[in-house]
Design a protein around this motif. Sequence first.
Motif, PDB file in Angstrom:
ATOM      1  N   GLY A  90       0.721  -1.233   0.103  1.00 29.94           N
ATOM      2  CA  GLY A  90      -0.044  -0.121   0.122  1.00 29.94           C
ATOM      3  C   GLY A  90       0.766   1.119  -0.046  1.00 29.94           C
ATOM      4  N   ASP A  91       0.257   2.136  -0.221  1.00 31.75           N
ATOM      5  CA  ASP A  91       0.928   3.484  -0.084  1.00 31.75           C
ATOM      6  C   ASP A  91       1.106   3.940   1.385  1.00 31.75           C
ATOM      7  OD1 ASP A  91       1.900   6.235  -0.252  1.00 31.75           O
ATOM      8  OD2 ASP A  91       0.139   7.095  -1.207  1.00 31.75           O
ATOM      9  N   PRO A  92       2.515   4.256   1.757  1.00 34.02           N
ATOM     10  CA  PRO A  92       2.928   4.541   3.177  1.00 34.02           C
ATOM     11  C   PRO A  92       2.431   5.554   3.552  1.00 34.02           C
ATOM     12  CG  PRO A  92       4.900   3.885   1.886  1.00 34.02           C
ATOM     13  CD  PRO A  92       3.615   3.894   0.932  1.00 34.02           C
ATOM     14  N   ARG A  93       1.785   6.724   2.890  1.00 30.58           N
ATOM     15  CA  ARG A  93       1.272   7.798   2.909  1.00 30.58           C
ATOM     16  C   ARG A  93      -0.048   7.544   3.838  1.00 30.58           C
ATOM     17  NH1 ARG A  93       3.341   8.705  -1.931  1.00 30.58           N
ATOM     18  NH2 ARG A  93       4.916  10.030  -2.363  1.00 30.58           N
ATOM     19  N   GLU A  94      -0.293   6.651   3.558  1.00 29.73           N
ATOM     20  CA  GLU A  94      -1.792   6.298   4.245  1.00 29.73           C
ATOM     21  C   GLU A  94      -1.689   6.189   6.062  1.00 29.73           C
ATOM     22  OE1 GLU A  94      -5.900   3.503   3.835  1.00 29.73           O
ATOM     23  OE2 GLU A  94      -3.874   3.135   2.471  1.00 29.73           O
ATOM     24  N   LEU A  95      -0.646   5.861   6.316  1.00 27.64           N
ATOM     25  CA  LEU A  95      -0.121   5.910   7.654  1.00 27.64           C
ATOM     26  C   LEU A  95      -0.613   6.947   8.447  1.00 27.64           C
ATOM     27  CD1 LEU A  95       3.301   4.699   7.958  1.00 27.64           C
ATOM     28  CD2 LEU A  95       1.501   3.414   8.740  1.00 27.64           C
ATOM     29  N   PHE A  96      -0.535   8.114   7.970  1.00 25.96           N
ATOM     30  CA  PHE A  96      -0.995   9.348   8.745  1.00 25.96           C
ATOM     31  C   PHE A  96      -2.650   9.691   8.524  1.00 25.96           C
ATOM     32  CE2 PHE A  96       3.388   9.889   7.498  1.00 25.96           C
ATOM     33  CZ  PHE A  96       3.864  10.532   8.624  1.00 25.96           C
ATOM     34  N   GLU A  97      -3.235   8.762   8.011  1.00 28.74           N
ATOM     35  CA  GLU A  97      -4.620   9.133   7.767  1.00 28.74           C
ATOM     36  C   GLU A  97      -5.619   8.496   8.931  1.00 28.74           C
ATOM     37  OE1 GLU A  97      -5.834  10.926   5.377  1.00 28.74           O
ATOM     38  OE2 GLU A  97      -3.876  11.052   4.375  1.00 28.74           O
ATOM     39  N   HIS A  98      -5.093   7.773   9.779  1.00 29.69           N
ATOM     40  CA  HIS A  98      -6.019   7.079  10.589  1.00 29.69           C
ATOM     41  C   HIS A  98      -5.375   7.202  12.099  1.00 29.69           C
ATOM     42  CE1 HIS A  98      -7.852   5.822   7.186  1.00 29.69           C
ATOM     43  NE2 HIS A  98      -6.864   4.938   6.653  1.00 29.69           N
TER      44      HIS A  98
END
Length: 387
Positions: free
Chosen positions: A351-359
Amino acid sequence: MTGSYPAMSDDAVRPQGVSPNTSDDPAELLPPLEPVQLLDDDGALHDVSGFPLDLKDADHRELYRYMVLSRRADKQSINLQRQGQLGVYASLLGQEAAQVGSAYALDAQDWAFPSYREMGAALVRGVPPEAILHTFRGTWLGDHDPHEHRFGLLSIPIGTQALHAAGFAMGAKFDGADLVVASYFGDGATSEGDAHEALNFAAVFEAPCVFLVQNNQYAISVPLSQQTKAPTIAHKAVGYGMPGYRCDGNDVLATYAVMRRAVDRARQGEGPALVEAVTYRMEAHTTADDPTRYRSDDELAEWQRRDPIARYQSFLEREGILDAATREEIDAEADALAHRLRENVYDAPHGDPRELFEHVYVHPPGTYAEQRALLDRELTSREGGDA
C-alpha cells in the motif's frame, strides 16, 4: 500536624457499578500446581472433576481440522518468509492445541485480542490466514475486519493487547452486552506493565475478560525461570483477586474445558480469570531467531514427543471419531489452503505508506505535518530514482 481523615465506606471508594467481592477466599483462587490434563501423552482420555466435556463427534473433528490447518498454514508461512515474501513470521508450531482449544470455547458474539502468534485462534474465528500474512509482509498493518470476525488486529508490542481486551470488556459490561473477551499473550508479556494494568483493571471492574497466557517456556531466549519467582503464572491471579487456572496446553480438550469454564464464569458476571496453558514453542521465536543458542536438542525432542496433533489424532482414531477418509479430506483442504496462501501473498503489492497518516489523530499535533512532509520527500525521491 494533627487531625484525622473522615471514615470512608467501601462504597465510597469502589468504582461505580462494581459490587464488593466478599465471597472469594484467596485459597480458592489458587490453581493446583499440576495442569489440568484430559488426554495423556498417548492420547488416552481421563475424566477430571470440574472440567466436563460438552463436545460432540463433529466438534472433535472440527478441533482436529483447525489444528491441522493451522500447522499447514504455519509451515507455508515459514516457507514464504524464507523466499523473501514476508519480512518476518512468528510460528505457532507446537501451540496449536492451546490456540484452537481456547478459541473454540468462545461463542460467536465473543471477542479475541491476539498477539502476533495467533494464527490458530484466527482460523477458528474465521479470519482468512492470508490476511494475517499481509501484516507480516508489510502489505499493510492489518488486512481483516475486526468487527466481522470479532478478532482484533495483531499486536506486535508485547502485552498491549491485554489492555485493549480489558478496556473492551469493561465497556461491554457498562453497555450490558452479552459477550466475553479473550486476551492472548505469552509468558514474556507477564513481565510487562501493560499486562499487569490490564489484569488489575479487569479484576477491579469485574470485567468479562479471560486472559489466556500461552506459557511456551521462553520469551525469545529468556526462560520462564528468569521471568518470575511465582510458582506458576496462574498463581499470579490471586494477587488481582481473580481465579487462576492451569491446563496442559498441548491437550486441546483440557485447554477447551478449562477455557470454557473461565468463559462461562465471566459470562455469568463473576469477573475475569487467568488461564495458563503450559505448552512449548517448537520453532524459533520468529524467523529472525536462532533457538539453538539457548535450548538443547534433548529439550526439543522431549516436547516433540508431546506433539498436540499426534496426541489428539491417537484419541480420535481410538474412539472411532476420525477415519482415513476424513483425514485425507482434511489434508487435501490443508494443501489447498497452503496454495491459496502462496497465491495471495507472493509478490502482493504494498500500500501507499502515506496512508499511515490518515488514521492516527483526529487533531494532529504540530509536528505531524513535518513528519508527513519528510516521508513524502523520501518517497518522491525514491519514485524519481534518486535514492
